[in-house]
Design an enzyme around this catalytic site. Structure first.
Site, mmCIF file in Angstrom:
data_model
loop_
_atom_site.group_PDB
_atom_site.id
_atom_site.type_symbol
_atom_site.label_atom_id
_atom_site.label_comp_id
_atom_site.label_asym_id
_atom_site.label_seq_id
_atom_site.Cartn_x
_atom_site.Cartn_y
_atom_site.Cartn_z
ATOM 1 N N LYS B 73 -17.762 26.301 135.897
ATOM 2 C CA LYS B 73 -18.274 27.058 136.423
ATOM 3 C C LYS B 73 -18.623 28.173 135.305
ATOM 4 C CE LYS B 73 -20.469 30.103 140.554
ATOM 5 N NZ LYS B 73 -20.414 30.040 141.722
ATOM 6 N N SER B 148 -24.404 29.248 144.326
ATOM 7 C CA SER B 148 -24.453 29.941 142.618
ATOM 8 C C SER B 148 -24.515 28.951 142.755
ATOM 9 C CB SER B 148 -24.080 31.183 142.747
ATOM 10 O OG SER B 148 -22.436 31.287 143.027
ATOM 11 N N SER B 173 -21.591 30.031 147.836
ATOM 12 C CA SER B 173 -21.219 29.372 146.703
ATOM 13 C C SER B 173 -20.746 27.472 145.772
ATOM 14 C CB SER B 173 -20.660 29.772 145.225
ATOM 15 O OG SER B 173 -22.310 31.576 145.957
#
Lengths: 475, 464, 91
Positions: B73, B148, B173
């Site tokens: 990420k 996210s 997330s």
């Protein structure tokens, strides 16, 4: 000094002498190329987290103990948010709700009496970076140059109550604070200069905070200026608001600062990248046991052990710890510790100051110095001569003996001394005349120049006697 | 081939790792073209890593993650590889250091194939706040991939090669994209994985975690990345190795009834099917209660935005990131850069967070929320005395369409996290188990006590 | 509220248009209103949890280690001069 009562409080920032910074492993030696002791943490790069230096914790506790403070059972760090070009993260990791220590005090000299200055709190925080303004004046610079070597240097902030009522008290406080911290081994005055926010007002005016004043000389100038400014304004019937100012070094004046953040604007939160830190009574006791000798104790010891006067002991210990160390080292090989103490705290110190050096960096060592002292003890040289020799020793680093061989011996031969005095009398007719007409000062004058002429080999009282003798004969 | 078999074959020398990495990178580019899941495909460094690993293998080194493609990420710092955290303000930022988790991955022989798309700094539930590209749901591109860690969800689902994703969760997330994309997603106990190098959203809430197609792969990766890091003072000093054990005798699981309120019918159905499956394992499942459910969103968001507003302060045009000409004073300069560089949600959260901690409001919001957090943690601990685990649906809805998301107010966005913020606030571990519905995936959320990741993975292994 | 939002956006160094200011004021007002529900809970005797579980006494030893080289430190910015970082004027 002031027609109205003066009220002063201080917030002093002291850089601790750990090897590495407070939250990263960069070296604290910042007298190097700019930005050469930096890492991703003290540069505030994304994703980095602080790592708390254990030595900072222990050194700060030592300071709290020496300042008679109380400790909480646990403490933690907070984020103090504000934006400024010297801030790596635009928040400072500091302590807000639970400072490391509080409610302490220091005794200062106030007109010969002892006075207690209360210490409200002492906490740990990090230093921001160093700014150099592109042009000399901060407001006309196009940009700022930033050196992050200083970012992350560990600080303790000592906040006093507004207990000071004179500049003398402030100066004594600083001298004592420096000495205490040096005796603790947590602060190096030759590497770091203490900074302070000075809160000062005269009675009738509101408190004025002058931020970021560097060193005791500037603090002195700030206090003098503010007292004068405030008295003047009050005398003119003006009302003085509470305000924040900054010190303009060049002009020697204080100027109003734009309103920056107040406590409300800092938005303190618990620093979530750090943890809680226990301050157990076991830890405090352990540290107390390991505490080195503090100035107050040392002075007592000097007075008792070396039989010296309080003022001299004070001078030795508070002016420079290294000087006190040097003195103690020398006591091992010298008999007359009283003379040693006097000479060290006056003549040696004066010579060092004249050469703009400190004992630590000077060319004097205890061997050479004690040699000189012993020569004076045995009468081999006069104290007056010793005063001259020490100046040369400090300057050149050569041993006392080397100056003797240049003819620095005491003149014991009467003939030689007579020759000098006669010469002086001959070449100073006016002074001789004044003296014979009853002017005692003229005699002092003649003694003085005789001394100089003899390169201080003669003893002053002997010169005086001789002069009187000769002159009275001639009158 | 799953990751575990793949790694075994690589260690045996049966796979040309450089060739394999080349084809993986091609796949990534194709998937990214259609689903917008990568902010950066790290082609050059991935191939370099592959060559490195080939060398190490030739020296007979046995690598626990040999040659495994791993996506990261984009809020996790990768040295020499652009790291943006999904934000324009870090568009060209290249970290000079690796996050601790990256160091561990490299040491274990993994290959970092790219940085996945995310909501800017983690601010979002649908990855629609990404400054660069918005990840599309792998099963239907008109729907969100969740956030996210949306990019991570997409590539985990779509990868036609062995792959495990490293992602991050602050309020859900990892769980949300895992649920919407139909993959397993583990959010470990707070402090289990070092956060050094993770670009902070909220430091008392952020956790690095794992997304994969199976629980076995999550178990593998978790054991590689967990452990104490002295550079992160909040990391836990434990050396536990987590092992899946399919032994469920005597296990009792609770379903807090509040979690079944206001959820989509299809989510509800899939949830009850999952419950049946668990019951078939001789696991006792019963209804319980978590009365503080009502307050979790507020408590979470107050704390998250308070911390986030301080974490974003360092982004101001100095030393790295988006910048501008040095004209004017610092107030002007900082304001110009930050206004240009931050998206709307970031700005909103900065203002909210600053409000919640400023003098006069600090007691009522920031400190109050921290106290409510204590209540929430205590309630979880009480429940874990009775139950081995708690379960609920992961999200109250299936992945919505982008047009529907645009209509949501900020507050409605926050309320979407109702089922994930509670455990995130408490820092307890949670696992999303992918469930099928007639349309898009749903998720079963399994919560456990601190360091009970093995229980979660064991329960999850019933499903995959 | 609008005044507060304006002040905060300035101190956070965010420039909002009038339109944005109005929008944010509305949104933030309703968000803050919903946060107020926390007042329903009695937390008088409760200690705050700044971390999920309490963590204590993690220290680093006072050892110097190499940091970033000059190249690494300056790699991400154009604002540099003679090994100094350049920043905006300090007033």
């Amino acid at each position: 000094m002031s027609e109205r009562k003066i009220i002063i409080g201080l917030e002093v920032h002291v850089q601790l002498n750990t090897k590495s910074k407070i939250f990263c492993s960069c070296s604290t030696d910042y007298n190097v190329e700019p930005n050469s002791h930096v890492c991703e943490i003290c540069l505030g790069m994304p994703g980095t987290k602080p790592s708390f230096n254990r030595e900072v914790f222990l050194k700060a506790i030592k300071a709290g103990i020496a300042l008679n403070c109380k400790f909480p059972s646990m403490t933690f760090f907070s984020r103090k948010s504000y934006f400024y070009p010297d801030m790596s993260k635009n928040f400072q990791i500091t302590q807000y709700e639970i400072p490391l220590s509080k409610d302490g005090f220091m005794i200062v000299n106030s007109n010969g009496k002892e006075k207690k200055i209360r210490i409200r709190r002492m906490h740990i925080e990090e230093d921001p970076a160093k700014l150099i303004h592109e042009s000399k004046d901060i407001s006309s610079s196009k940009y700022t140059l930033v050196d992050y070597n200083r970012a992350g240097i560990p600080l303790i902030e000592i906040v006093t109550e507004p207990d000071f009522n004179s500049l003398e008290e402030v100066k004594d406080f600083f001298g004592k604070l420096t000495s205490i911290l040096e005796h603790l081994g947590i602060y190096d005055s030759d590497k770091f200069v203490m900074k302070a926010d000075v809160n000062v007002n005269v009675e009738g005016a509101k408190r004025v905070e002058v931020k970021n004043v560097t060193g005791i000389k500037s603090i002195e100038r700030v206090i003098n200026f503010e007292v004068m400014r405030q008295n003047t304004m009050l005398n003119q019937g003006m009302i003085l608001e509470q305000e924040t100012r900054h010190f303009d070094e060049a002009g020697g004046t204080t100027k109003k600062l734009r309103t920056k953040e107040t406590e409300a604007g800092y938005g303190y939160i618990f620093e979530p990248n750090l943890v809680w830190y226990d301050i157990s009574s076991e830890l405090i006791n352990k540290i107390k046991k390991q505490m080195p000798e503090l100035p107050a104790e040392r002075i007592e010891k000097f007075i008792k052990k070396y039989k010296i006067e309080k003022e001299i002991a004070y001078s030795l210990v508070y002016v420079d710890k290294n000087l006190a160390d040097f003195f103690e080292e020398c006591t091992k090989s010298v008999k007359d510790t009283v003379f040693l103490a006097n000479f060290t705290s006056t003549d040696l110190l004066k010579s060092l100051n004249f050469e703009k050096t400190k004992i630590k960096n000077s060319k004097i060592n205890s061997k050479n110095y004690t040699e000189l002292i012993k020569m004076t003890e045995t009468g081999k040289i006069t104290p007056r001569l010793a005063k001259e020799i020490i100046k040369q020793m400090v300057k050149t680093g050569k041993p006392a003996k080397s100056f003797l061989s240049k003819g620095f011996k005491v003149i014991t031969s009467v003939k030689e001394s007579d020759k000098i005095i006669v010469k002086i009398i001959k070449s100073n007719k006016k002074a001789v005349e004044d003296y014979t007409h009853g002017n005692e000062k003229a005699l002092d004058f003649l003694v003085g120049i005789s001394l100089k002429e003899s390169n201080f080999k003669l003893k002053p009282d002997e010169i005086r006697e001789k002069l009187k003798e000769i002159l009275s004969k001639n009158s | 081939m799953n990751s575990i078999e793949f790694i075994k074959k690589v260690n045996e020398g049966a796979i040309d790792i450089v060739k394999h990495t080349e084809s993986v990178l091609e796949s990534c580019k194709n998937i990214d073209k259609n689903y917008d899941c990568f902010i950066t495909i790290a082609e050059k460094s991935a191939l370099e890593q592959a060559k490195e690993i080939k060398k190490r293998l030739s020296k007979k080194e046995k690598l626990p993650l040999a040659g495994l493609p791993v996506s990261i990420k984009d809020c996790i710092s990768t040295k020499g590889i652009r790291t943006t955290a999904g934000s324009k303000i870090l568009e060209n930022y290249i970290p000079p250091y690796d996050a601790e988790v990256i160091l561990k991955l490299k040491k274990a022989g993994a290959i970092i194939i790219g940085k996945t798309a995310q909501d800017e700094f983690g601010f979002g539930t649908f990855s629609t706040n990404c400054a660069f590209k918005i990840p599309k749901n792998p099963l239907d591109r008109d729907h969100s991939a969740g956030g996210s860690s949306g990019g991570a969800g997409v590539i985990t689902k779509k990868a036609d090669f062995p792959h495990i994703a490293i992602a991050e969760s602050t309020g859900g997330s990892i769980s949300a994209p895992s649920s919407f994309c139909g993959v397993f997603g583990l959010t470990p106990s707070y402090g289990l994985v070092s956060r050094y190098g993770l670009i902070s959203y909220a430091d008392s809430l952020d956790k690095i975690g794992v997304m994969a197609k199976s629980t076995k792969e999550i178990e593998l990766m978790l054991n590689q990345i967990s452990g104490f890091d002295k550079k992160d003072a909040t990391s836990l000093q434990i050396k536990k190795k987590f092992k899946i054990k399919k032994e469920f005798k005597g296990m009792k699981i609770g379903i807090p009834k509040e979690c079944l309120k206001n959820i989509d019918k299809s989510v509800e159905n899939s949830f009850y099917s999952a419950v049946e499956k668990l019951k078939k394992q001789d696991i006792k499942v019963e209804e319980t209660s978590f009365p503080l459910s009502k307050y979790v969103v507020s408590a979470y968001y107050v704390i998250a935005v308070s911390e986030a507003s301080t974490n974003l302060a360092h982004l101001c045009g100095m030393r790295y990131g988006l910048s501008d000409k040095l004209e004017g004073g610092f107030n002007e300069f900082f304001s110009k850069v930050r206004t240009q560089g931050f998206g709307e949600e970031a700005k909103r959260r900065i203002i909210l967070g600053t409000y919640a901690r400023m003098a006069g409001y600090r007691e009522q919001y920031y400190l109050k929320a921290m106290k409510v957090r204590t209540l929430i943690i205590n309630d979880y601990l009480k429940l874990f005395k009775k139950y081995s685990a708690l379960i609920s649906p992961t999200m109250p809805v299936l992945s919505p369409r982008f047009e529907e998301i645009e209509k949501l107010t900020p507050l409605q966005n926050y309320q979407m996290d109702i089922l994930t913020v509670g455990p995130n606030l408490a820092g307890i571990p949670m696992l999303n188990v992918p469930l099928e519905t007639k349309t898009l995936p749903a998720g079963l959320h399994i919560l456990g006590n601190y360091l009970d990741e093995d229980k979660l993975l064991s329960l999850g292994s019933v499903f995959g | 509220m609008k005044e507060d939002i304006k002040k905060i956006s300035e101190s956070s160094h965010l420039i909002l248009t009038e339109e944005q200011l109005d929008k944010f004021t509305n949104q933030i007002s309703s968000i803050l209103d919903s946060f107020k529900e926390l007042d329903e809970l009695d937390t008088k005797e409760i200690e705050p949890s700044f971390h999920p579980t309490i963590r204590k006494n993690i220290f680093r030893e006072d050892k110097v280690e190499k940091g970033l080289s000059i190249e690494e430190a300056f790699a991400n910015t154009e604002h540099k001069e003679n090994n100094f970082f350049k920043g905006p004027r300090a007033v």
